[in-house]
Design an enzyme around this catalytic site. Structure first.
Site, short mmCIF file in Angstrom:
data_model
loop_
_atom_site.label_atom_id
_atom_site.label_comp_id
_atom_site.label_asym_id
_atom_site.label_seq_id
_atom_site.Cartn_x
_atom_site.Cartn_y
_atom_site.Cartn_z
N TYR A 12 6.44 2.74 8.14
CA TYR A 12 5.38 3.66 7.73
C TYR A 12 4.09 3.46 8.52
O TYR A 12 3.24 4.33 8.56
CB TYR A 12 5.14 3.57 6.21
CG TYR A 12 4.20 2.49 5.78
CD1 TYR A 12 2.91 2.81 5.33
CD2 TYR A 12 4.56 1.15 5.85
CE1 TYR A 12 2.03 1.82 4.95
CE2 TYR A 12 3.68 0.16 5.47
CZ TYR A 12 2.42 0.49 5.03
OH TYR A 12 1.55 -0.49 4.66
N THR A 84 6.43 -7.74 5.91
CA THR A 84 6.30 -9.14 5.47
C THR A 84 6.31 -9.14 3.94
O THR A 84 5.26 -9.20 3.30
CB THR A 84 4.99 -9.78 5.99
OG1 THR A 84 3.91 -8.86 5.78
CG2 THR A 84 5.06 -10.13 7.44
N VAL A 153 -3.83 1.22 6.73
CA VAL A 153 -3.39 2.57 6.38
C VAL A 153 -3.26 2.76 4.88
O VAL A 153 -2.69 1.93 4.19
CB VAL A 153 -2.02 2.82 7.06
CG1 VAL A 153 -1.35 4.04 6.46
CG2 VAL A 153 -2.21 2.98 8.55
N LYS A 204 -7.64 -9.35 6.33
CA LYS A 204 -6.66 -8.42 5.72
C LYS A 204 -6.31 -8.88 4.29
O LYS A 204 -6.28 -8.08 3.36
CB LYS A 204 -5.40 -8.38 6.58
CG LYS A 204 -4.24 -7.61 5.97
CD LYS A 204 -4.52 -6.12 5.91
CE LYS A 204 -3.45 -5.39 5.14
NZ LYS A 204 -3.66 -3.95 5.12
N ASN A 208 -7.29 -6.81 0.51
CA ASN A 208 -6.35 -6.39 -0.54
C ASN A 208 -6.48 -7.24 -1.80
O ASN A 208 -6.28 -6.74 -2.91
CB ASN A 208 -4.92 -6.37 0.00
CG ASN A 208 -4.69 -5.12 0.86
OD1 ASN A 208 -5.57 -4.26 0.94
ND2 ASN A 208 -3.54 -5.02 1.48
N ARG A 211 -9.33 -5.94 -3.86
CA ARG A 211 -8.96 -4.76 -4.65
C ARG A 211 -8.15 -5.19 -5.88
O ARG A 211 -8.39 -4.72 -6.99
CB ARG A 211 -8.15 -3.80 -3.77
CG ARG A 211 -8.07 -2.41 -4.34
CD ARG A 211 -7.90 -1.40 -3.22
NE ARG A 211 -7.59 -0.08 -3.71
CZ ARG A 211 -8.50 0.79 -4.14
NH1 ARG A 211 -9.77 0.46 -4.14
NH2 ARG A 211 -8.14 1.98 -4.55
N HIS A 242 -25.28 1.62 -12.10
CA HIS A 242 -26.06 0.51 -11.53
C HIS A 242 -25.79 0.50 -10.03
O HIS A 242 -24.64 0.59 -9.60
CB HIS A 242 -25.61 -0.80 -12.18
CG HIS A 242 -26.45 -1.98 -11.77
ND1 HIS A 242 -26.44 -2.48 -10.49
CD2 HIS A 242 -27.32 -2.75 -12.47
CE1 HIS A 242 -27.27 -3.50 -10.41
NE2 HIS A 242 -27.82 -3.69 -11.60
N ARG A 244 -25.53 -1.73 -7.83
CA ARG A 244 -24.70 -2.77 -7.23
C ARG A 244 -23.42 -3.04 -8.03
O ARG A 244 -22.83 -4.10 -7.91
CB ARG A 244 -25.52 -4.07 -7.08
CG ARG A 244 -26.51 -4.01 -5.92
CD ARG A 244 -27.42 -5.21 -5.86
NE ARG A 244 -28.28 -5.31 -7.03
CZ ARG A 244 -29.38 -4.56 -7.24
NH1 ARG A 244 -29.75 -3.68 -6.35
NH2 ARG A 244 -30.09 -4.71 -8.34
N GLY A 255 0.85 -1.13 -8.07
CA GLY A 255 2.08 -1.05 -7.30
C GLY A 255 1.81 -0.94 -5.81
O GLY A 255 0.69 -1.15 -5.35
N CYS A 258 1.59 -3.49 -0.79
CA CYS A 258 0.51 -4.34 -0.25
C CYS A 258 -0.22 -5.10 -1.34
O CYS A 258 -0.21 -6.33 -1.35
CB CYS A 258 -0.49 -3.47 0.50
SG CYS A 258 0.28 -2.44 1.73
N1 SAJ Z 1 -5.09 1.11 -8.70
C1 SAJ Z 1 -5.63 0.93 -9.98
N2 SAJ Z 1 -6.98 1.02 -10.14
C2 SAJ Z 1 -7.82 1.28 -9.09
C3 SAJ Z 1 -7.28 1.46 -7.80
C4 SAJ Z 1 -5.90 1.38 -7.63
O1 SAJ Z 1 -4.90 0.69 -10.95
O2 SAJ Z 1 -9.03 1.34 -9.32
C5 SAJ Z 1 -3.63 0.97 -8.49
C6 SAJ Z 1 -2.97 2.20 -7.85
O3 SAJ Z 1 -2.64 3.16 -8.81
C7 SAJ Z 1 -1.76 1.56 -7.19
C8 SAJ Z 1 -2.26 0.18 -6.75
O4 SAJ Z 1 -3.43 -0.06 -7.53
O5 SAJ Z 1 -0.70 1.38 -8.12
C9 SAJ Z 1 -2.55 0.04 -5.28
O6 SAJ Z 1 -3.25 1.17 -4.83
P1 SAJ Z 1 -4.42 1.20 -3.75
O7 SAJ Z 1 -5.27 2.36 -4.03
O8 SAJ Z 1 -5.10 -0.10 -3.67
O9 SAJ Z 1 -3.70 1.54 -2.37
P2 SAJ Z 1 -2.50 1.04 -1.46
O10 SAJ Z 1 -1.78 -0.16 -1.96
O11 SAJ Z 1 -1.72 2.26 -1.21
O12 SAJ Z 1 -3.26 0.65 -0.08
C10 SAJ Z 1 -3.97 -0.54 0.08
C11 SAJ Z 1 -5.30 -0.21 0.75
N3 SAJ Z 1 -6.17 -1.39 0.71
C12 SAJ Z 1 -7.42 -1.33 0.21
O13 SAJ Z 1 -7.90 -0.32 -0.25
C13 SAJ Z 1 -8.21 -2.59 0.26
C14 SAJ Z 1 -5.03 0.25 2.18
O14 SAJ Z 1 -6.24 0.50 2.87
C15 SAJ Z 1 -4.24 -0.84 2.93
O15 SAJ Z 1 -3.98 -0.46 4.28
C16 SAJ Z 1 -2.93 -0.98 2.22
O16 SAJ Z 1 -3.19 -1.44 0.88
C17 SAJ Z 1 -2.08 -1.97 3.00
O17 SAJ Z 1 -1.20 -1.51 3.76
O18 SAJ Z 1 -2.37 -3.17 2.96
#
Ligand code: SAJ
Length: 436
Positions: A12, A84, A153, A204, A208, A211, A242, A244, A255, A258
């Site tokens: 992908y 990975t 991505v 990297k 993640n 997040r 707020h 900040r 899910g 990543c």
């Molecule tokens: N989710 C929540 N609450 C949120 C945001 C997301 O529950 O506030 C859930 C989503 O529904 C999903 C999961 O988290 O199930 C992951 O979603 P995601 O929005 O974090 O996106 P991914 O996993 O598709 O992509 C992430 C991205 N990383 C970041 O935003 C830091 C993307 O930029 C990376 O390239 C990707 O991982 C990767 O390939 O590592």
């Protein structure tokens, strides 16, 4: 002179990267061990990818700028983009990186640049990529420019993200980092920031993990709200005024390939420092179980049938890798409850679980006879969902993991509604509110 680029791993990230580089007039060879995929590409067909990617790949194939093969060839630049994953005991599985590095190095010559893009534990580029170079008699610092340049991505928006995002480019040497910067800036509108390879690997994982931990925090806030009879969505909205503060969105779990994977790479390597990160993983992984527990507390019983709305791990995509829905299915199976999964985009699910998803794209048949409906994915198709979309008798319960449905409309018809981060609402609550 046109530079030749070999992209190893046409998944992908690798396939769109290869096509977009080819589009910028590089001479590109895509390499993959999947012979069926390579054969399709060799006849000009792109069998996978998002709607926007397919024409880019096919155009690159037809122009001859992109070719596909199962074995690499000599080139100027090599990019390794293989998966990975983690093992069942949450350790980084670097076997594909190792294999790809060894196979690629057979074709690498002094003066070449070798880039790893796969998300990897800190030190992988120095160990595995440089190690594979040494095995071939090459000095990884003098003979080659070895780099770690992670992809960023966001599935569903791949082309834009490859072409526009800023990049972190890590080099085993400053020379390597500067060469990677020039290369990425040649096809990407974003800026490339040169650092060391280990710093780029850490960046990297940090992105993640940041997040994941923030989502876990939002989920903890949701748990507190559920106990205290407060609606967390309302509180997050005002808290985020707020300047900040940016509380993330609680949900039914995390899910994708990543976010639920990458934090484990830090936990594995630095167990003594990663209690917070480890705990966040456990909190997010437990969300589907919590939803089922809430439904059972509201009367859902073994032997009943439920409908799950959403197989994809995120809204409006057809990607169900590591989806929280899979965890919910396992929990339902353990509880002796039957399920059907509806998704408007997902047509097949590669599940780790031994249980089938029972997928359908027909909402009415999915909810027919269901005692409860779980909303797991934030697809637009479920936004503001009303009882009439179910086209028949109502379930007793709706468990809204994404805060999407028209809760009042369901409650008005006697349905009990359980929402992440909000008090449970049932028809009797409404009756109680009516002034005498
Ligand atoms: N989710 C929540 N609450 C949120 C945001 C997301 O529950 O506030 C859930 C989503 O529904 C999903 C999961 O988290 O199930 C992951 O979603 P995601 O929005 O974090 O996106 P991914 O996993 O598709 O992509 C992430 C991205 N990383 C970041 O935003 C830091 C993307 O930029 C990376 O390239 C990707 O991982 C990767 O390939 O590592």
């Amino acid at each position: 002179m046109v530079e030749k680029v070999v992209v190893v791993g046409l998944g992908y990230v690798g396939l769109p990267t290869a096509a977009l580089i080819a589009d910028k007039r590089y001479d590109v060879l895509g390499v993959d061990v999947n012979t069926r995929l390579v054969e399709m590409l060799q006849v000009g067909k792109c069998p996978l990818g998002e709607a926007e990617i397919i024409p880019v790949v096919e155009r690159a194939l037809h122009s001859g700028q992109l070719r596909a093969a199962t074995v690499a060839e000599p080139a100027d630049i090599f990019i390794i983009c293989v998966p990975t994953p983690i093992t069942t005991d949450k350790r980084a599985d670097l076997s594909m990186v190792s294999k790809a590095a060894k196979a690629t190095m057979q074709h690498v010559r002094p003066g070449n640049m070798v880039i790893l893009e796969s998300t990897s534990p800190i030190g992988t580029t120095g160990d595995i990529i440089a190690g594979a170079a040494r095995e071939m008699g090459l000095d990884p610092v003098i003979d080659l420019d070895i780099c770690y340049c992670p992809e960023r991505v966001f599935p569903g928006n791949t082309v834009n993200e490859i072409l526009k995002n800023d990049r972190v480019v890590g080099g085993l040497t400053p020379r390597a980092a500067m060469r990677a910067k020039a290369f990425y800036e040649s096809f990407c509108a974003g800026k490339a920031f040169p650092v060391t390879a280990a710093e780029a690997e850490f960046s990297k994982l940090m992105e993640n993990t940041y997040r994941d931990v923030n989502i876990a925090l939002a989920n903890v806030f949701a748990h507190i709200a559920e106990r205290s009879g407060i609606d967390v969505a309302k509180v997050i909205e005002v808290a985020n005024r707020h300047p900040r503060v940016n509380v993330h969105t609680p949900g039914p779990g995390v899910g994708g390939h990543c976010i639920p994977v990458d934090p484990w790479f830090l936990v594995e390597s630095y167990p003594e420092d990663t209690g917070l990160i480890h705990q966040a993983r456990l909190i997010n992984d437990a969300q589907p179980d919590r939803l089922l527990e809430a439904a059972r507390a509201a009367g859902l019983e073994a032997g009943e049938k439920v409908a799950i709305l959403g197989a994809a791990y995120r809204g409006n995509i057809d990607d169900a890798r590591d989806t929280p829905t899979e965890k919910l299915i396992d929990a339902l199976a353990d509880a002796g409850i039957e399920w059907v999964t509806h998704d408007p985009h997902v047509t097949h699910m590669h599940v780790h679980s031994e249980h089938p998803a029972n997928l359908t794209n027909d909402l009415v048949s999915a909810v027919r006879g269901a005692a409860a409906v779980f909303v797991m994915t934030d697809h637009d198709a479920y936004k503001g969902l009303k009882p009439m979309s179910f086209g028949g008798p109502m379930p007793r319960l709706v468990i809204d993991g994404r805060r999407l449905i028209d809760a009042d409309a369901f409650v008005a018809l006697g349905v009990t509604v359980i929402r992440v981060g909000a008090p449970v609402v049932s028809a009797s609550d409404i009756v109680l509110k009516i002034p005498a």
